[in-house]
Structure formats: C-alpha cells, structure tokens
Design a protein around this motif. Structure first.
Motif, PDB file in Angstrom:
ATOM      1  N   THR A 188      35.444  37.712  49.957  1.00 13.31           N
ATOM      2  CA  THR A 188      34.223  38.492  50.151  1.00 13.31           C
ATOM      3  C   THR A 188      33.527  38.755  48.825  1.00 13.31           C
ATOM      4  O   THR A 188      32.303  38.675  48.729  1.00 13.31           O
ATOM      5  CB  THR A 188      34.557  39.829  50.847  1.00 13.31           C
ATOM      6  OG1 THR A 188      35.276  39.570  52.056  1.00 13.31           O
ATOM      7  CG2 THR A 188      33.287  40.585  51.163  1.00 13.31           C
ATOM      8  N   ARG A 216      31.791  35.635  47.800  1.00 13.46           N
ATOM      9  CA  ARG A 216      30.531  35.497  48.534  1.00 13.46           C
ATOM     10  C   ARG A 216      29.472  36.437  47.960  1.00 13.46           C
ATOM     11  O   ARG A 216      28.302  36.068  47.843  1.00 13.46           O
ATOM     12  CB  ARG A 216      30.753  35.831  50.012  1.00 13.46           C
ATOM     13  CG  ARG A 216      31.734  34.921  50.714  1.00 13.46           C
ATOM     14  CD  ARG A 216      31.064  33.713  51.264  1.00 13.46           C
ATOM     15  NE  ARG A 216      31.999  32.820  51.930  1.00 13.46           N
ATOM     16  CZ  ARG A 216      31.644  31.739  52.591  1.00 13.46           C
ATOM     17  NH1 ARG A 216      30.387  31.414  52.679  1.00 13.46           N
ATOM     18  NH2 ARG A 216      32.557  30.967  53.153  1.00 13.46           N
ATOM     19  N   TYR A 217      29.881  37.625  47.615  1.00  7.76           N
ATOM     20  CA  TYR A 217      28.955  38.613  47.037  1.00  7.76           C
ATOM     21  C   TYR A 217      28.348  38.088  45.737  1.00  7.76           C
ATOM     22  O   TYR A 217      27.132  38.184  45.518  1.00  7.76           O
ATOM     23  CB  TYR A 217      29.711  39.919  46.804  1.00  7.76           C
ATOM     24  CG  TYR A 217      29.024  40.882  45.865  1.00  7.76           C
ATOM     25  CD1 TYR A 217      27.952  41.661  46.288  1.00  7.76           C
ATOM     26  CD2 TYR A 217      29.469  41.016  44.552  1.00  7.76           C
ATOM     27  CE1 TYR A 217      27.330  42.541  45.427  1.00  7.76           C
ATOM     28  CE2 TYR A 217      28.868  41.900  43.685  1.00  7.76           C
ATOM     29  CZ  TYR A 217      27.794  42.661  44.116  1.00  7.76           C
ATOM     30  OH  TYR A 217      27.180  43.533  43.256  1.00  7.76           O
ATOM     31  N   CYS A 245      30.399  45.054  49.422  1.00  6.14           N
ATOM     32  CA  CYS A 245      29.907  43.695  49.195  1.00  6.14           C
ATOM     33  C   CYS A 245      28.980  43.244  50.307  1.00  6.14           C
ATOM     34  O   CYS A 245      27.908  42.658  50.051  1.00  6.14           O
ATOM     35  CB  CYS A 245      31.081  42.730  49.057  1.00  6.14           C
ATOM     36  SG  CYS A 245      32.052  42.936  47.549  1.00  6.14           S
ATOM     37  N   TYR A 246      29.344  43.526  51.544  1.00  9.70           N
ATOM     38  CA  TYR A 246      28.509  43.062  52.650  1.00  9.70           C
ATOM     39  C   TYR A 246      27.227  43.865  52.789  1.00  9.70           C
ATOM     40  O   TYR A 246      26.220  43.338  53.285  1.00  9.70           O
ATOM     41  CB  TYR A 246      29.304  43.044  53.945  1.00  9.70           C
ATOM     42  CG  TYR A 246      30.006  41.736  54.128  1.00  9.70           C
ATOM     43  CD1 TYR A 246      29.334  40.612  54.581  1.00  9.70           C
ATOM     44  CD2 TYR A 246      31.342  41.596  53.790  1.00  9.70           C
ATOM     45  CE1 TYR A 246      29.959  39.394  54.705  1.00  9.70           C
ATOM     46  CE2 TYR A 246      31.992  40.384  53.913  1.00  9.70           C
ATOM     47  CZ  TYR A 246      31.291  39.284  54.369  1.00  9.70           C
ATOM     48  OH  TYR A 246      31.920  38.083  54.473  1.00  9.70           O
ATOM     49  N   ILE A 271      25.127  42.094  50.278  1.00 10.64           N
ATOM     50  CA  ILE A 271      24.782  40.762  50.772  1.00 10.64           C
ATOM     51  C   ILE A 271      23.703  40.842  51.843  1.00 10.64           C
ATOM     52  O   ILE A 271      22.738  40.057  51.849  1.00 10.64           O
ATOM     53  CB  ILE A 271      26.041  40.054  51.312  1.00 10.64           C
ATOM     54  CG1 ILE A 271      26.978  39.681  50.163  1.00 10.64           C
ATOM     55  CG2 ILE A 271      25.662  38.801  52.104  1.00 10.64           C
ATOM     56  CD1 ILE A 271      28.317  39.122  50.618  1.00 10.64           C
ATOM     57  N   TRP A 272      23.858  41.806  52.751  1.00 11.98           N
ATOM     58  CA  TRP A 272      22.871  41.960  53.826  1.00 11.98           C
ATOM     59  C   TRP A 272      21.498  42.303  53.265  1.00 11.98           C
ATOM     60  O   TRP A 272      20.477  41.768  53.717  1.00 11.98           O
ATOM     61  CB  TRP A 272      23.325  43.036  54.795  1.00 11.98           C
ATOM     62  CG  TRP A 272      22.375  43.242  55.931  1.00 11.98           C
ATOM     63  CD1 TRP A 272      21.411  44.192  56.055  1.00 11.98           C
ATOM     64  CD2 TRP A 272      22.271  42.429  57.094  1.00 11.98           C
ATOM     65  NE1 TRP A 272      20.720  44.041  57.219  1.00 11.98           N
ATOM     66  CE2 TRP A 272      21.228  42.957  57.880  1.00 11.98           C
ATOM     67  CE3 TRP A 272      22.965  41.314  57.542  1.00 11.98           C
ATOM     68  CZ2 TRP A 272      20.869  42.394  59.092  1.00 11.98           C
ATOM     69  CZ3 TRP A 272      22.607  40.758  58.760  1.00 11.98           C
ATOM     70  CH2 TRP A 272      21.571  41.299  59.512  1.00 11.98           C
ATOM     71  N   VAL A 302      27.291  33.725  56.118  1.00 10.37           N
ATOM     72  CA  VAL A 302      27.612  35.139  55.911  1.00 10.37           C
ATOM     73  C   VAL A 302      27.996  35.808  57.226  1.00 10.37           C
ATOM     74  O   VAL A 302      28.907  36.639  57.283  1.00 10.37           O
ATOM     75  CB  VAL A 302      26.417  35.868  55.259  1.00 10.37           C
ATOM     76  CG1 VAL A 302      26.676  37.379  55.177  1.00 10.37           C
ATOM     77  CG2 VAL A 302      26.162  35.305  53.863  1.00 10.37           C
ATOM     78  N   PHE A 356      31.403  37.769  58.061  1.00  6.50           N
ATOM     79  CA  PHE A 356      31.310  39.149  58.544  1.00  6.50           C
ATOM     80  C   PHE A 356      32.127  39.331  59.816  1.00  6.50           C
ATOM     81  O   PHE A 356      32.823  40.334  59.979  1.00  6.50           O
ATOM     82  CB  PHE A 356      29.849  39.510  58.810  1.00  6.50           C
ATOM     83  CG  PHE A 356      29.687  40.856  59.461  1.00  6.50           C
ATOM     84  CD1 PHE A 356      29.766  42.020  58.713  1.00  6.50           C
ATOM     85  CD2 PHE A 356      29.467  40.960  60.831  1.00  6.50           C
ATOM     86  CE1 PHE A 356      29.612  43.260  59.311  1.00  6.50           C
ATOM     87  CE2 PHE A 356      29.322  42.191  61.435  1.00  6.50           C
ATOM     88  CZ  PHE A 356      29.395  43.351  60.667  1.00  6.50           C
TER      89      PHE A 356
END
Length: 342
Positions: free
Chosen positions: A135, A138-139, A222-223, A226-227, A242, A246
């Motif tokens: 994660t 990805r961030y 992080c999400y 990202i969002w 993503v 998630f």
C-alpha cells in the motif's frame, strides 16, 4: 498467543466446576471441555478449514504460477504480490493440521505442532506487513509520481523485503518454539507453554497494536491520499488498479477486525471480566472468518484483475520469461509502466 488453564464453574458448588484448557496458537480460543460450544466449534471450524484450504491452495497456486510464468518480476507491483501469495500459502499450509485438530485431537506429534504454529504466525505476520508495504508502494507511485522512480527500485524492494521477513520470523519463532503437545482427559492438545499473566497480556496487545492497528492506520492514511490524488485525474486503468488493492484491504479488515476485537475482549477475561461463555462462539466464528482471507486475496486478483483472468482462460500464454533480458522496446515499456504504475 498464550495458553491458560482455568476453572469455569457452572454453579456455586465445587463439585460442578469444570476445567477447560485454552489454546490459541493457531489464533483460536478453543474450549476443550465437552459442551455445546465445543461440539459446534469443532465441527464448524474443521469443515470450514478444510474448505478454505482447498480454495486457498487452488487460488494461490495458480496466482504463484501466473506471476512466475507470465509477469515481469522486476516490477515492485508483482514482487509485492508474490510475497503476499507466499504468505497466504504459508498460512494455508497449517489448515489441514487445525482441521483435524478441531474434528478429533492432535495426532501429528510435537514437531508438527511447532510447524503448524510457526506457519500460521509467519503467514499472518508477513501478510500484514507486506500488505502494508504494498500500500505504501502504491501511495508513493500515485501521490509522489515524480520521485517514485528513485524510491521504487529493485534494490529498495530487496532491503524492504528482507527486513519485513526478518520481523515476521522474529515474531513467529518464539510462538512456535514455546508450543507443546500435552495429553489431557480430552485427548492430545497442541498448546502454548504456561507463562506469567503479564507476558500473556503483552502477547495479546503486541499482536493487536503492531500487527493490526498500526498497519491499518498506515493503510487508511495512504488510501485517503491516493483517493484524493486519483480523483483529479482521468486514468481509468489507474482507478481499476487502486480499486482492486482497496478491496483487498477492505476484505482484510472485515476478516481480521472481528478477530482482533474478540482477542482484546479475551484479554479482559484474564483480568477478571466474566464474559467467557459469551465469547466461545465468537472465537470460533471470528477466527474462521479470518482464515477466509487466504482465498479471497487470489480471488480478487484472478477475477478482478483482467490479466490473471486471461491467464486462467488461456487467452494470453505467449509472454516472455520474467528473468529474460528485455529488448529495447520492452525496456522502454517497462520504464513507462514503472513510472505511471498502471
């Protein structure tokens, strides 16, 4: 996780007191006394573990094959997914032992008891750590795309991977080492050695804090970032990637949050909170639910990610070996993919 033997009276007379043995090295609290909850829990857990083992072994073996055979293992995306798959297979390898244990008793001997305990915790700890690391990766790729090329290198991945496996092994080896087999009036048990109350509570809270709350807090942060970032772009493919990750995190939370809540409540029983009987069924159900993430992870990648579904249906089989040297054009594509992370 630790073992404790306690006396749970059903009446005020000592003649009716019943001794129960608690073990939770496989993450479960099992009441070994002969009562309705034990009958329910033994059958329910044994059957479900057998089903999860078959589904998880099939899904993760296919995912492992697809990654090794068709994917470029110089990309951190695939490397982290490979680590997650290995973690799932480690945890899955302990399921046949626990299934027989719940349905019958421990018949595999002391060495297998150490192995089953170690495999469970090594798979659990490493999965949580690598899920968090994936994660964060990805961030960095999405939120800090300009600096992603410097941070997301193969050298960085190797150092991170070695560190996370070292932490997982260091946390799981003591659990496996201090497990033991013991013969009781209910049969042979695979359980933890007796420890002081302070060490019991420390084991509970370290698992809850370090291997659930802290990683999940990092994942949520992080999400959220990202969002906020992807909401300003129009890349449908990035949205799909993503969204897949998630869902993996959401499933992990749904599977493991109830288990950790009940784990916390069980620690209160060691401090004198009288709610043990009401927790018996919760332990069986929540721990069985936690094991379900073993097959849900590959299911999301196979059915939610287009490329793995193509491998399953046989529509994309002419892919170069991940260890072969790329041509100039393929190297350019890999660089572009690495930069945009799609």
């Amino acid at each position: 996780m630790d073992c404790e033997t306690t006396t749970l009276p059903f009446s005020n007379t000592s003649e009716n007191a019943t001794e129960y043995s608690y073990y939770d090295y496989d993450g479960d609290l099992v009441i070994m006394g002969k009562n309705e909850s034990q009958t329910f829990g033994g059958t329910f857990s044994g059957v479900l573990y057998s089903l999860v083992f078959c589904l998880s072994l099939t899904g993760n073996t296919f995912l492992l094959w697809a990654l090794l055979r068709h994917e470029d293992l110089r990309k951190t995306t695939n490397l982290f997914l490979l680590q997650l798959t290995i973690s799932d297979l480690l945890l899955t390898s302990s399921l046949p032992f626990w299934a027989v244990y719940h349905l019958h008793e421990w018949v595999f001997g002391a060495l297998a008891c150490h192995f089953a305990v170690g495999a469970f915790f090594l798979g659990f700890y490493s999965y949580m750590l690598f899920l968090t690391a994936m994660t964060v990766d990805r961030y960095i790729a999405v939120v800090h795309a300009l600096s992603a090329m410097r941070a997301r290198t193969l050298r960085c991945f190797k150092l991170t991977s070695a560190m996370l496996w070292a932490i997982s092994v260091a946390a799981s080896v003591p659990e496996a080492f201090f497990s033991q087999t013991r013969v009781s009036h209910d049969g042979t048990l695979c359980e933890a050695s007796s420890r002081p109350l302070a060490w019991e509570l420390l084991g509970y809270y370290l698992q809850i804090l370090l291997f659930f709350l802290l990683p999940f807090t990092v994942i949520l942060f992080c999400y959220a970032r990202i969002w906020a970032t992807i909401s300003r772009c129009r890349s449908g493919k990035r949205h799909r990637v993503v969204r897949l990750i998630f869902f993996i995190v959401a499933v992990f939370f749904v599977c493991w949050a109830p288990y950790n809540i009940v784990l916390f409540l069980s620690s209160l029983t060691l401090l004198g909170w009288d709610a043990l009987q009401s927790l018996e069924y919760a332990y069986y159900v929540c721990h069985s639910l936690a094991y379900c993430h073993c097959f849900l992870n590959p299911a999301f990648h196979i059915f939610g990610g287009g490329k793995f579904w193509k491998y399953l249906s046989g529509r994309r089989l002419s892919i170069r070996s991940p260890w072969s040297q790329p041509s100039q054009s393929s190297g350019h594509r890999a660089s572009t993919s690495h930069h945009t992370y799609v």
